[in-house]
Write a protein that holds these residues in place. Sequence first.
Motif, PDB file in Angstrom:
ATOM      1  N   ALA A 195      22.944  84.603  -3.142  1.00 48.64           N
ATOM      2  CA  ALA A 195      24.185  84.715  -3.129  1.00 48.64           C
ATOM      3  C   ALA A 195      25.380  85.469  -2.878  1.00 48.64           C
ATOM      4  CB  ALA A 195      24.367  84.702  -5.098  1.00 48.64           C
ATOM      5  N   GLU A 196      26.587  85.525  -2.432  1.00 43.54           N
ATOM      6  CA  GLU A 196      27.495  86.518  -2.370  1.00 43.54           C
ATOM      7  C   GLU A 196      28.139  87.221  -3.529  1.00 43.54           C
ATOM      8  OE1 GLU A 196      30.599  85.440   0.522  1.00 43.54           O
ATOM      9  OE2 GLU A 196      28.900  84.088   1.081  1.00 43.54           O
ATOM     10  N   SER A 197      28.255  88.564  -3.600  1.00 45.09           N
ATOM     11  CA  SER A 197      29.313  88.702  -4.869  1.00 45.09           C
ATOM     12  C   SER A 197      30.559  88.969  -4.809  1.00 45.09           C
ATOM     13  CB  SER A 197      28.372  90.051  -5.237  1.00 45.09           C
ATOM     14  OG  SER A 197      28.958  90.833  -6.605  1.00 45.09           O
ATOM     15  N   HIS A 198      31.156  88.355  -5.298  1.00 43.54           N
ATOM     16  CA  HIS A 198      32.669  88.451  -5.399  1.00 43.54           C
ATOM     17  C   HIS A 198      33.829  88.571  -6.692  1.00 43.54           C
ATOM     18  CE1 HIS A 198      33.223  86.605  -1.479  1.00 43.54           C
ATOM     19  NE2 HIS A 198      32.436  86.365  -1.706  1.00 43.54           N
ATOM     20  N   GLN A 199      35.040  89.682  -6.620  1.00 44.15           N
ATOM     21  CA  GLN A 199      35.044  90.132  -8.064  1.00 44.15           C
ATOM     22  C   GLN A 199      35.475  88.213  -8.964  1.00 44.15           C
ATOM     23  OE1 GLN A 199      38.373  91.892  -6.858  1.00 44.15           O
ATOM     24  NE2 GLN A 199      37.644  93.456  -6.364  1.00 44.15           N
ATOM     25  N   THR A 200      35.978  87.955  -8.379  1.00 45.24           N
ATOM     26  CA  THR A 200      35.943  86.804  -9.277  1.00 45.24           C
ATOM     27  C   THR A 200      34.928  85.774 -10.151  1.00 45.24           C
ATOM     28  OG1 THR A 200      36.295  84.647  -7.298  1.00 45.24           O
ATOM     29  CG2 THR A 200      38.143  86.305  -8.232  1.00 45.24           C
ATOM     30  N   SER A 201      33.480  85.407  -8.385  1.00 45.34           N
ATOM     31  CA  SER A 201      32.846  84.743  -9.575  1.00 45.34           C
ATOM     32  C   SER A 201      31.671  84.911  -8.387  1.00 45.34           C
ATOM     33  CB  SER A 201      33.114  83.204  -9.528  1.00 45.34           C
ATOM     34  OG  SER A 201      33.540  82.508  -8.692  1.00 45.34           O
ATOM     35  N   PRO A 202      29.908  84.529  -8.523  1.00 48.99           N
ATOM     36  CA  PRO A 202      29.719  84.476  -6.998  1.00 48.99           C
ATOM     37  C   PRO A 202      29.250  83.319  -6.252  1.00 48.99           C
ATOM     38  CG  PRO A 202      28.215  84.024  -9.365  1.00 48.99           C
ATOM     39  CD  PRO A 202      29.950  84.971  -9.003  1.00 48.99           C
ATOM     40  N   VAL A 203      29.103  83.644  -5.084  1.00 49.22           N
ATOM     41  CA  VAL A 203      29.166  82.136  -3.895  1.00 49.22           C
ATOM     42  C   VAL A 203      27.888  82.474  -3.637  1.00 49.22           C
ATOM     43  CG1 VAL A 203      29.958  81.226  -2.172  1.00 49.22           C
ATOM     44  CG2 VAL A 203      31.223  82.892  -3.462  1.00 49.22           C
ATOM     45  N   ARG A 204      26.916  80.930  -4.026  1.00 47.44           N
ATOM     46  CA  ARG A 204      25.634  81.281  -4.654  1.00 47.44           C
ATOM     47  C   ARG A 204      25.461  79.710  -3.342  1.00 47.44           C
ATOM     48  NH1 ARG A 204      26.701  81.171  -9.490  1.00 47.44           N
ATOM     49  NH2 ARG A 204      25.719  83.034 -11.016  1.00 47.44           N
ATOM     50  N   ALA A 205      23.936  79.207  -2.380  1.00 45.23           N
ATOM     51  CA  ALA A 205      23.826  78.764  -1.950  1.00 45.23           C
ATOM     52  C   ALA A 205      22.231  78.086  -1.840  1.00 45.23           C
ATOM     53  CB  ALA A 205      23.562  79.080  -0.208  1.00 45.23           C
ATOM     54  N   SER A 227      27.748  87.774   3.863  1.00 40.20           N
ATOM     55  CA  SER A 227      27.921  86.568   3.455  1.00 40.20           C
ATOM     56  C   SER A 227      26.353  85.466   3.748  1.00 40.20           C
ATOM     57  CB  SER A 227      28.977  86.379   4.065  1.00 40.20           C
ATOM     58  OG  SER A 227      29.184  85.938   5.786  1.00 40.20           O
ATOM     59  N   ILE A 228      26.964  84.831   3.001  1.00 39.37           N
ATOM     60  CA  ILE A 228      26.175  84.096   3.170  1.00 39.37           C
ATOM     61  C   ILE A 228      26.154  82.958   4.593  1.00 39.37           C
ATOM     62  CG2 ILE A 228      25.732  80.891   2.441  1.00 39.37           C
ATOM     63  CD1 ILE A 228      26.334  82.083  -0.487  1.00 39.37           C
ATOM     64  N   HIS A 229      27.247  83.473   5.242  1.00 39.73           N
ATOM     65  CA  HIS A 229      26.660  82.436   6.825  1.00 39.73           C
ATOM     66  C   HIS A 229      26.931  83.659   8.107  1.00 39.73           C
ATOM     67  CE1 HIS A 229      30.244  79.996   4.773  1.00 39.73           C
ATOM     68  NE2 HIS A 229      30.268  79.397   5.715  1.00 39.73           N
ATOM     69  N   ARG A 230      26.829  85.134   7.658  1.00 40.78           N
ATOM     70  CA  ARG A 230      25.852  86.337   8.187  1.00 40.78           C
ATOM     71  C   ARG A 230      24.468  85.533   8.272  1.00 40.78           C
ATOM     72  NH1 ARG A 230      26.475  91.613   9.880  1.00 40.78           N
ATOM     73  NH2 ARG A 230      24.538  92.092  10.541  1.00 40.78           N
ATOM     74  N   VAL A 231      23.991  85.099   6.646  1.00 34.46           N
ATOM     75  CA  VAL A 231      22.713  85.344   7.518  1.00 34.46           C
ATOM     76  C   VAL A 231      22.126  83.918   8.228  1.00 34.46           C
ATOM     77  CG1 VAL A 231      20.807  84.249   5.611  1.00 34.46           C
ATOM     78  CG2 VAL A 231      22.480  86.125   4.572  1.00 34.46           C
ATOM     79  N   ALA A 232      23.020  83.334   7.521  1.00 36.37           N
ATOM     80  CA  ALA A 232      22.924  81.449   8.540  1.00 36.37           C
ATOM     81  C   ALA A 232      22.787  82.285  10.389  1.00 36.37           C
ATOM     82  CB  ALA A 232      24.262  81.027   8.787  1.00 36.37           C
TER      83      ALA A 232
END
Length: 75
Positions: free
Chosen positions: A21-31, A65-70
């Motif tokens: 998951a990425e932590s963002h100010q609005t809401s987390p982005v998960r994969a 980011s998630i894409h960095r992990v990928a």
Amino acid sequence: MSFLEQIFDSLKEKADEVVVAESHQTSPVRATGGALLAYVQQARRFVRQVGVCEGRRCALIAPNSIHRVAFDLAI
């Protein structure tokens, strides 16, 4: 079995579970594991298209980011 193979096997087993998951100010982005594997495949195609071959050196400069992990898993 290599460390990378273990990671991919684990992602396959957790195809429907959130694994990163990425932590963002609005809401987390998960994969999920399945989504992350799909991102890895996309990254591998891109890396091959730009001419990076196995055994060659390359650098990845990107924010966390998630894409960095990928991309890390792809290269």
